[in-house]
Design a protein around this motif. Structure first.
Motif, PDB file in Angstrom:
ATOM      1  N   GLY A 579     -10.024  -5.805   2.422  1.00 36.91           N
ATOM      2  CA  GLY A 579      -9.898  -4.471   3.024  1.00 36.91           C
ATOM      3  C   GLY A 579      -8.863  -3.617   2.329  1.00 36.91           C
ATOM      4  O   GLY A 579      -8.550  -2.507   2.777  1.00 36.91           O
ATOM      5  N   LEU A 580      -8.320  -4.114   1.213  1.00 41.04           N
ATOM      6  CA  LEU A 580      -7.268  -3.399   0.479  1.00 41.04           C
ATOM      7  C   LEU A 580      -7.680  -3.213  -0.965  1.00 41.04           C
ATOM      8  O   LEU A 580      -8.511  -3.957  -1.498  1.00 41.04           O
ATOM      9  CB  LEU A 580      -5.950  -4.199   0.526  1.00 41.04           C
ATOM     10  CG  LEU A 580      -5.412  -4.591   1.900  1.00 41.04           C
ATOM     11  CD1 LEU A 580      -4.215  -5.511   1.729  1.00 41.04           C
ATOM     12  CD2 LEU A 580      -5.045  -3.364   2.715  1.00 41.04           C
ATOM     13  N   ASN A 581      -7.039  -2.249  -1.621  1.00 41.25           N
ATOM     14  CA  ASN A 581      -7.174  -2.095  -3.061  1.00 41.25           C
ATOM     15  C   ASN A 581      -6.167  -3.013  -3.752  1.00 41.25           C
ATOM     16  O   ASN A 581      -5.049  -3.196  -3.252  1.00 41.25           O
ATOM     17  CB  ASN A 581      -6.917  -0.651  -3.492  1.00 41.25           C
ATOM     18  CG  ASN A 581      -8.114   0.225  -3.234  1.00 41.25           C
ATOM     19  OD1 ASN A 581      -9.248  -0.181  -3.459  1.00 41.25           O
ATOM     20  ND2 ASN A 581      -7.873   1.432  -2.742  1.00 41.25           N
ATOM     21  N   PRO A 582      -6.513  -3.565  -4.921  1.00 36.58           N
ATOM     22  CA  PRO A 582      -5.577  -4.433  -5.641  1.00 36.58           C
ATOM     23  C   PRO A 582      -4.242  -3.749  -5.925  1.00 36.58           C
ATOM     24  O   PRO A 582      -3.181  -4.353  -5.812  1.00 36.58           O
ATOM     25  CB  PRO A 582      -6.319  -4.766  -6.932  1.00 36.58           C
ATOM     26  CG  PRO A 582      -7.742  -4.555  -6.629  1.00 36.58           C
ATOM     27  CD  PRO A 582      -7.809  -3.472  -5.620  1.00 36.58           C
ATOM     28  N   SER A 583      -4.306  -2.464  -6.306  1.00 36.41           N
ATOM     29  CA  SER A 583      -3.080  -1.735  -6.650  1.00 36.41           C
ATOM     30  C   SER A 583      -2.154  -1.628  -5.428  1.00 36.41           C
ATOM     31  O   SER A 583      -0.922  -1.733  -5.553  1.00 36.41           O
ATOM     32  CB  SER A 583      -3.419  -0.344  -7.176  1.00 36.41           C
ATOM     33  OG  SER A 583      -4.216   0.356  -6.245  1.00 36.41           O
ATOM     34  N   TYR A 584      -2.741  -1.432  -4.240  1.00 37.82           N
ATOM     35  CA  TYR A 584      -1.943  -1.364  -3.009  1.00 37.82           C
ATOM     36  C   TYR A 584      -1.287  -2.721  -2.735  1.00 37.82           C
ATOM     37  O   TYR A 584      -0.102  -2.796  -2.390  1.00 37.82           O
ATOM     38  CB  TYR A 584      -2.846  -0.955  -1.843  1.00 37.82           C
ATOM     39  CG  TYR A 584      -2.146  -0.988  -0.489  1.00 37.82           C
ATOM     40  CD1 TYR A 584      -1.399   0.092  -0.049  1.00 37.82           C
ATOM     41  CD2 TYR A 584      -2.231  -2.112   0.335  1.00 37.82           C
ATOM     42  CE1 TYR A 584      -0.752   0.068   1.173  1.00 37.82           C
ATOM     43  CE2 TYR A 584      -1.593  -2.156   1.555  1.00 37.82           C
ATOM     44  CZ  TYR A 584      -0.843  -1.058   1.979  1.00 37.82           C
ATOM     45  OH  TYR A 584      -0.193  -1.091   3.177  1.00 37.82           O
ATOM     46  N   TYR A 585      -2.050  -3.777  -2.874  1.00 31.32           N
ATOM     47  CA  TYR A 585      -1.547  -5.129  -2.629  1.00 31.32           C
ATOM     48  C   TYR A 585      -0.373  -5.449  -3.553  1.00 31.32           C
ATOM     49  O   TYR A 585       0.668  -5.951  -3.113  1.00 31.32           O
ATOM     50  CB  TYR A 585      -2.690  -6.119  -2.844  1.00 31.32           C
ATOM     51  CG  TYR A 585      -2.302  -7.580  -2.627  1.00 31.32           C
ATOM     52  CD1 TYR A 585      -2.132  -8.094  -1.346  1.00 31.32           C
ATOM     53  CD2 TYR A 585      -2.127  -8.430  -3.715  1.00 31.32           C
ATOM     54  CE1 TYR A 585      -1.788  -9.431  -1.153  1.00 31.32           C
ATOM     55  CE2 TYR A 585      -1.781  -9.757  -3.527  1.00 31.32           C
ATOM     56  CZ  TYR A 585      -1.603 -10.256  -2.240  1.00 31.32           C
ATOM     57  OH  TYR A 585      -1.258 -11.565  -2.053  1.00 31.32           O
ATOM     58  N   ILE A 586      -0.522  -5.132  -4.838  1.00 24.67           N
ATOM     59  CA  ILE A 586       0.545  -5.393  -5.821  1.00 24.67           C
ATOM     60  C   ILE A 586       1.788  -4.576  -5.490  1.00 24.67           C
ATOM     61  O   ILE A 586       2.919  -5.070  -5.538  1.00 24.67           O
ATOM     62  CB  ILE A 586       0.047  -5.064  -7.249  1.00 24.67           C
ATOM     63  CG1 ILE A 586      -1.054  -6.045  -7.655  1.00 24.67           C
ATOM     64  CG2 ILE A 586       1.189  -5.117  -8.254  1.00 24.67           C
ATOM     65  CD1 ILE A 586      -1.793  -5.666  -8.923  1.00 24.67           C
ATOM     66  N   LYS A 587       1.572  -3.315  -5.143  1.00 25.68           N
ATOM     67  CA  LYS A 587       2.703  -2.431  -4.820  1.00 25.68           C
ATOM     68  C   LYS A 587       3.472  -2.943  -3.605  1.00 25.68           C
ATOM     69  O   LYS A 587       4.715  -2.943  -3.589  1.00 25.68           O
ATOM     70  CB  LYS A 587       2.176  -1.023  -4.562  1.00 25.68           C
ATOM     71  CG  LYS A 587       3.271   0.000  -4.308  1.00 25.68           C
ATOM     72  CD  LYS A 587       2.666   1.379  -4.096  1.00 25.68           C
ATOM     73  CE  LYS A 587       3.762   2.388  -3.795  1.00 25.68           C
ATOM     74  NZ  LYS A 587       3.203   3.741  -3.552  1.00 25.68           N
ATOM     75  N   LYS A 588       2.744  -3.408  -2.595  1.00 29.84           N
ATOM     76  CA  LYS A 588       3.406  -3.919  -1.393  1.00 29.84           C
ATOM     77  C   LYS A 588       4.204  -5.184  -1.694  1.00 29.84           C
ATOM     78  O   LYS A 588       5.308  -5.369  -1.171  1.00 29.84           O
ATOM     79  CB  LYS A 588       2.352  -4.213  -0.313  1.00 29.84           C
ATOM     80  CG  LYS A 588       1.701  -2.976   0.277  1.00 29.84           C
ATOM     81  CD  LYS A 588       2.682  -2.109   1.044  1.00 29.84           C
ATOM     82  CE  LYS A 588       3.145  -2.771   2.313  1.00 29.84           C
ATOM     83  NZ  LYS A 588       4.076  -1.908   3.087  1.00 29.84           N
TER      84      LYS A 588
END
Length: 591
Positions: A579-588
């Protein structure tokens, strides 16, 4: 249709024709006669044909009828009337294909009839319709036709804009003929605007393109190549690069001779005459100009080229102080040109005549030449201004409606204020709603992220060592064995290979694709691709959390590392799973 347009484009060459200035009374008379002619033309179209054009479901048959009238029966006036009926149908039904076909046909025919006012109007319409259709070929064709019409009208800036638009569109298709036609038009127009360096680059690009496409089926290959050499040489003269100009013309003469194109030899000799003049070699210039005129004398329709040659002969006489011969030659040119105020170099010819008449102290001739020069200058200036207004005739009703609307709005200012207030409130509510939705979406994403991290912390994504028999009640012993082997194979990270698929995996398990696929579907309730994507995404979630170096990779590099050939596919599967974008996951994780 495309073949017809392609053929049209290859024969569109800018022409210079006389333009008659009429007085107000004659304009009125022509209007009345035009109305009568229109009525007669409408009477020529039978009711049956009108019904066929306006209602027939077979659009192709209507187009064939119109083309047959134009190109087989050569009844131009009737063909135009058919096209206008068809255009009205296209507008009524909001059918852009019909509108394009009709407006382009009318514009092309009117252009060849030298009715540039009508050609401009319908060419502009065809450009707008082609844009709505998002049809690249039609857009190129319409812009070339519009540019050619602007060119003939003397509006070179507008012509260049249309040609450049066509050139940009042509660069995105594989048909080199369109690109060459567009480049040629751009180069010729830049010469008219005295942009010789830009024009030279265009001619060089044309020559390079033609050299690379020697085997291409471009109809006018030889003529275009020689014309480009001519244009290039003339630019070099204007830029003062005489040696290269000489080499270019010499190359052109050899090619013209080799291909038995004597007319081009004439063009090149006249150009060499101009080059020699610029080098102040007047005797040599006269020799080349005579050779050029001799070559062109036997061809019809080249009066303009012969007049240009005579103009340079007169310039040579002027430099040699043979004023009487020069002025006689210029007067002969003026007589041949007559009322054609658009003839090439006409202003320069009259200026030279003025200079000679000053030396001869002939005041009567000076007055005549000055008067004519002013007339030409005014005519061209007025013509350019008038051409700009031609495109707006069809829009006058729209402007009247808008003006009326503005007047009504002035009397309803109070209502307007209330509307503005209401809209402002709606916008505020909308913005607040968007903000709340964004907050909610952000919170959901945060929760999803935390859930993933919690699973990783409890090794739920790492632990794949449980026996199949513990997870599933499998009655099929063969499927059980396959899945147990598959679990053991997972420890090798086989799924990170880009070549991993159902077949290669079955091979590693010493089974076949049917058994493996059935085992996964019956037990795990997954297809092989679903199973593969789950392994990869579970792996990358842990890897990104635990490996800071891996987090520094680009998304494209990450997707490659875990077996995806496409970053787009990776992002899609990651989002489906988490349910997430990879870029969002990495940033978090980084934060």
């Amino acid at each position: 249709m495309i073949l017809r347009i392609s053929h049209m484009l290859q024969i569109i060459w800018v022409r210079k024709l006389p333009f008659i200035i009429c007085c107000a009374l004659m304009l009125y008379s022509n209007f009345v006669l035009g109305q009568e002619e229109k009525t007669k033309l409408e009477e020529l179209v039978s009711k049956e044909t009108q019904l066929f054009i306006s209602q027939s479901d077979s659009i192709e048959k209507i187009e064939e009828l119109i083309q047959d009238i134009f190109y087989a029966k050569k009844d131009t006036l009737l063909g135009l009337q058919y096209s206008k009926y068809f255009l009205e149908r296209g507008k009524t039904q909001e059918n852009y294909e019909i509108q394009y076909f009709s407006s382009f046909q009318i514009a092309y025919v009117e252009y060849n009839r030298s009715d540039y006012k009508q050609a401009l109007k319908y060419a502009y319409q065809s450009v707008k319709v082609a844009e709505k259709l998002q049809d690249t070929i039609n857009s190129i064709s319409s812009n070339i036709l519009l540019g050619s019409t602007w060119y003939v009208l003397g509006n070179y800036e507008d012509a260049l804009e249309s040609y450049l638009t066509a050139k940009e569109l042509a660069s995105h298709i594989e048909n080199s003929s369109y690109e060459i036609i567009c480049l040629t038009n751009v180069a010729n127009t830049r010469i008219k605007l005295n942009r010789y360096e830009d024009a030279l680059k265009s001619y060089d690009l044309i020559i390079k393109t033609l050299d690379e496409k020697k085997d291409a089926s471009f109809v006018q290959f030889k003529e275009t190549y020689l014309s480009s050499l001519l244009g290039k040489g003339l630019c070099l003269i204007e830029l003062g690069i005489y040696q290269k100009a000489q080499e270019t013309f010499d190359k052109g003469i050899k090619l013209a001779e080799a291909n038995d194109l004597q007319i081009y030899k004439g063009y090149f000799y006249i150009s060499l005459g101009k080059l020699s003049y610029e080098k102040k070699e007047y005797h040599a210039s006269l020799g080349f100009l005579k050779q050029g005129k001799d070559k062109l004398q036997n061809y019809s329709g080249l009066q303009n080229n012969l007049r240009i040659a005579d103009y340079y002969v007169a310039k040579c006489y002027y430099q040699q102080k043979k004023y009487e011969e020069a002025i006689l030659l210029l007067d002969e040119n003026f007589e041949r040109i007559g009322d054609n105020l658009l003839a090439d170099k006409l202003e320069e010819m009259y200026q030279l005549a003025i200079d000679i008449s000053k030396i001869q102290t002939d005041q009567n001739k000076q007055v005549i030449y000055y008067s004519k020069l002013r007339e030409i200058t005014k005519f061209k200036r007025d013509r350019k201004s008038a051409a700009k207004d031609l495109l707006h005739n069809d829009d006058l009703k729209d402007y009247d409606i808008r003006n009326e609307k503005l007047e009504n709005e002035k009397t309803q200012s109070l209502i307007d204020k209330r509307i503005i207030s209401t809209i402002s409130i709606v916008i505020l509510i909308l913005l607040l709603t968007i903000f709340l939705l964004y907050r909610r979406k952000t919170k959901i994403k945060e929760q999803k992220f935390l859930a993933i991290i919690e699973k990783i912390s409890h090794h739920q994504l790492k632990d794949t060592s449980q026996k199949v028999s513990q997870d599933y009640k499998i009655k099929d012993e063969k499927a059980k064995v396959i899945l147990e082997k598959l679990q053991e194979l997972e420890n090798t990270h086989f799924y990170l290979s880009q070549d991993c698929n159902l077949y290669t995996t079955a091979k590693l398990l010493n089974t076949n694709t049917t058994y493996l696929s059935k085992a996964l579907n019956d037990v795990k309730k997954q297809s092989f691709n679903q199973y593969l994507n789950k392994l990869r995404i579970d792996y990358v979630l842990v890897k990104l959390k635990e490996d800071s170096v891996f987090r520094s990779y680009t998304i494209h590099a990450v997707s490659k590392e875990i077996g995806y050939k496409s970053a787009t596919t990776f992002i899609k599967e990651f989002k489906n799973k988490t349910g997430l974008n990879p870029s969002y996951y990495i940033k978090k994780i980084e934060n």
